[in-house]
Motif scaffolding. Structure first.
Motif, PDB file in Angstrom:
ATOM      1  N   UNK A  39       5.514  45.078  67.646  1.00 40.44           N
ATOM      2  CA  UNK A  39       5.751  44.994  69.088  1.00 40.44           C
ATOM      3  C   UNK A  39       6.752  46.071  69.451  1.00 40.44           C
ATOM      4  N   UNK A  40       6.509  46.796  70.531  1.00 38.16           N
ATOM      5  CA  UNK A  40       7.414  47.851  70.969  1.00 38.16           C
ATOM      6  C   UNK A  40       8.762  47.252  71.364  1.00 38.16           C
ATOM      7  N   UNK A  41       9.865  47.685  70.747  1.00 37.95           N
ATOM      8  CA  UNK A  41      11.171  47.090  71.070  1.00 37.95           C
ATOM      9  C   UNK A  41      11.596  47.306  72.508  1.00 37.95           C
ATOM     10  N   UNK A  42      11.288  48.469  73.087  1.00 41.01           N
ATOM     11  CA  UNK A  42      11.652  48.707  74.485  1.00 41.01           C
ATOM     12  C   UNK A  42      10.885  47.763  75.401  1.00 41.01           C
ATOM     13  N   UNK A  43       9.614  47.578  75.114  1.00 36.68           N
ATOM     14  CA  UNK A  43       8.823  46.659  75.914  1.00 36.68           C
ATOM     15  C   UNK A  43       9.349  45.242  75.818  1.00 36.68           C
ATOM     16  N   UNK A  68      14.679  51.756  77.329  1.00 39.10           N
ATOM     17  CA  UNK A  68      15.206  50.382  77.373  1.00 39.10           C
ATOM     18  C   UNK A  68      15.214  49.735  75.997  1.00 39.10           C
ATOM     19  N   UNK A  69      16.196  50.111  75.194  1.00 36.26           N
ATOM     20  CA  UNK A  69      16.326  49.576  73.837  1.00 36.26           C
ATOM     21  C   UNK A  69      17.526  48.648  73.689  1.00 36.26           C
ATOM     22  N   UNK A  70      18.445  48.663  74.651  1.00 36.53           N
ATOM     23  CA  UNK A  70      19.718  47.966  74.494  1.00 36.53           C
ATOM     24  C   UNK A  70      19.738  46.644  75.263  1.00 36.53           C
ATOM     25  N   UNK A  71      20.192  45.609  74.591  1.00 37.52           N
ATOM     26  CA  UNK A  71      20.309  44.306  75.236  1.00 37.52           C
ATOM     27  C   UNK A  71      21.299  44.332  76.399  1.00 37.52           C
ATOM     28  N   UNK A  72      22.236  45.304  76.387  1.00 30.78           N
ATOM     29  CA  UNK A  72      23.237  45.380  77.450  1.00 30.78           C
ATOM     30  C   UNK A  72      22.614  45.622  78.826  1.00 30.78           C
ATOM     31  N   UNK A  73      21.387  46.161  78.849  1.00 32.68           N
ATOM     32  CA  UNK A  73      20.740  46.448  80.126  1.00 32.68           C
ATOM     33  C   UNK A  73      20.122  45.205  80.758  1.00 32.68           C
ATOM     34  N   UNK A  74      19.916  44.174  79.969  1.00 36.43           N
ATOM     35  CA  UNK A  74      19.186  43.002  80.439  1.00 36.43           C
ATOM     36  C   UNK A  74      19.788  42.345  81.685  1.00 36.43           C
ATOM     37  N   UNK A  75      21.111  42.127  81.749  1.00 44.76           N
ATOM     38  CA  UNK A  75      21.668  41.496  82.959  1.00 44.76           C
ATOM     39  C   UNK A  75      21.402  42.293  84.226  1.00 44.76           C
ATOM     40  N   UNK A  76      21.426  43.611  84.125  1.00 44.98           N
ATOM     41  CA  UNK A  76      21.202  44.444  85.309  1.00 44.98           C
ATOM     42  C   UNK A  76      19.724  44.441  85.715  1.00 44.98           C
ATOM     43  N   UNK A  77      18.823  44.370  84.744  1.00 45.37           N
ATOM     44  CA  UNK A  77      17.407  44.222  85.067  1.00 45.37           C
ATOM     45  C   UNK A  77      17.164  42.920  85.829  1.00 45.37           C
ATOM     46  N   UNK A  78      17.752  41.835  85.334  1.00 46.20           N
ATOM     47  CA  UNK A  78      17.600  40.532  85.989  1.00 46.20           C
ATOM     48  C   UNK A  78      18.179  40.571  87.404  1.00 46.20           C
ATOM     49  N   UNK A  79      19.351  41.170  87.540  1.00 47.05           N
ATOM     50  CA  UNK A  79      20.015  41.243  88.852  1.00 47.05           C
ATOM     51  C   UNK A  79      19.178  42.046  89.843  1.00 47.05           C
TER      52      UNK A  79
END
Length: 251
Positions: free
Chosen positions: A86-90, A148-159
């Motif tokens: 599975x593509x990690x960025x995806x 998009x490989x970093x978990x740190x981006x997840x909160x901003x994607x959700x926001x």
């Protein structure tokens, strides 16, 4: 490529979801929105678990079948054996949206030429077409932070997505959320066409903008123009189109 059928190993509900999701991949390829093997469509499997289906990384979208889709949990652990990664960025993008949005039955992301072009414009999507009005009524923007490989981006994607149906990923592409696979596909069809129209219109002179008041009540208008059926007004016809061309997505 010979892939064993999973039909006898999954529930009837999951199998139907697999068929619809495989169809969506084939349609994305058919309409020219794919980027070799590098974008994704994911579908949430109904139930209390956060399990979902995503494409086998390395397969072209016009090769994907119901049985080749990979079933994973929220941590990207495979729940059924698959020879494909599975593509990690995806996974970063899709898993965080499925986690944040219980109504996100399907998440569809593209790197289409028109979508990336508009995502690179400061003005973003302009209110210059009927198609754009449906998107603008529920559109968010997310600034580019690299692949998009970093978990740190997840909160901003959700926001940045919030409760919206459409998200423009700046300098990257388009993303839509739907309650179902058919709904997500129709959202992306509308989003993509709005971007194509914008790029075409910008080459032809001054633009006429739509009155912002027309954006009010678009959800009700959408129900009216689809005879109350939403995306299901078009989905059966799209499946018939695929069946005429190549029904192997159902395998």
């Amino acid at each position: 490529m010979e892939i064993p059928s999973l039909r006898q190993l999954v529930s009837e509900q999951e199998w139907q979801l697999r068929v619809d999701l495989a169809a969506a991949y084939r349609l994305v390829a058919l309409y020219g929105w794919s980027d070799l093997v590098f974008t994704h469509i994911s579908a949430r499997i109904p139930g209390p678990e956060h399990h979902f289906l995503i494409n086998p990384y390395g397969m072209m979208f016009d090769e994907i079948t119901a049985s080749s889709l990979v079933k994973v949990d929220q941590e990207c652990n495979k729940l059924l054996a698959s020879p494909f990664p599975v593509n990690p960025a995806g996974f970063v993008i899709h898993s965080c949206i499925h986690e944040a949005r219980e109504d996100a039955g399907c998440v569809l992301h593209t790197h289409s030429r028109a979508g990336v072009a508009v995502s690179a414009q400061k003005c973003g999507l302009l209110p210059i077409s009927q198609q754009s009005t449906f998107v603008l009524a529920s559109l968010g923007y997310h600034d580019y932070e690299g692949v998009a490989l970093r978990d740190e981006e997840r909160p901003r994607l959700k926001r940045d997505l919030g409760d919206k149906s459409y998200l423009m990923l700046r300098n990257h592409g388009l993303l839509v959320v739907g309650k179902t696979v058919p709904e997500a596909f129709l959202h992306m069809y509308t989003f993509e066409n709005a971007c194509r129209i914008q790029i075409d219109a910008q080459s032809g002179g001054d633009l006429v903008r739509i009155d912002p008041k027309i954006l009010d009540g678009l959800a009700k208008v959408f129900q009216q123009v689809t005879a109350g059926m939403g995306a299901n007004i078009a989905w059966p016809a799209l499946l018939r189109k695929l069946d005429r061309l190549d029904p192997s997505y159902r395998n």
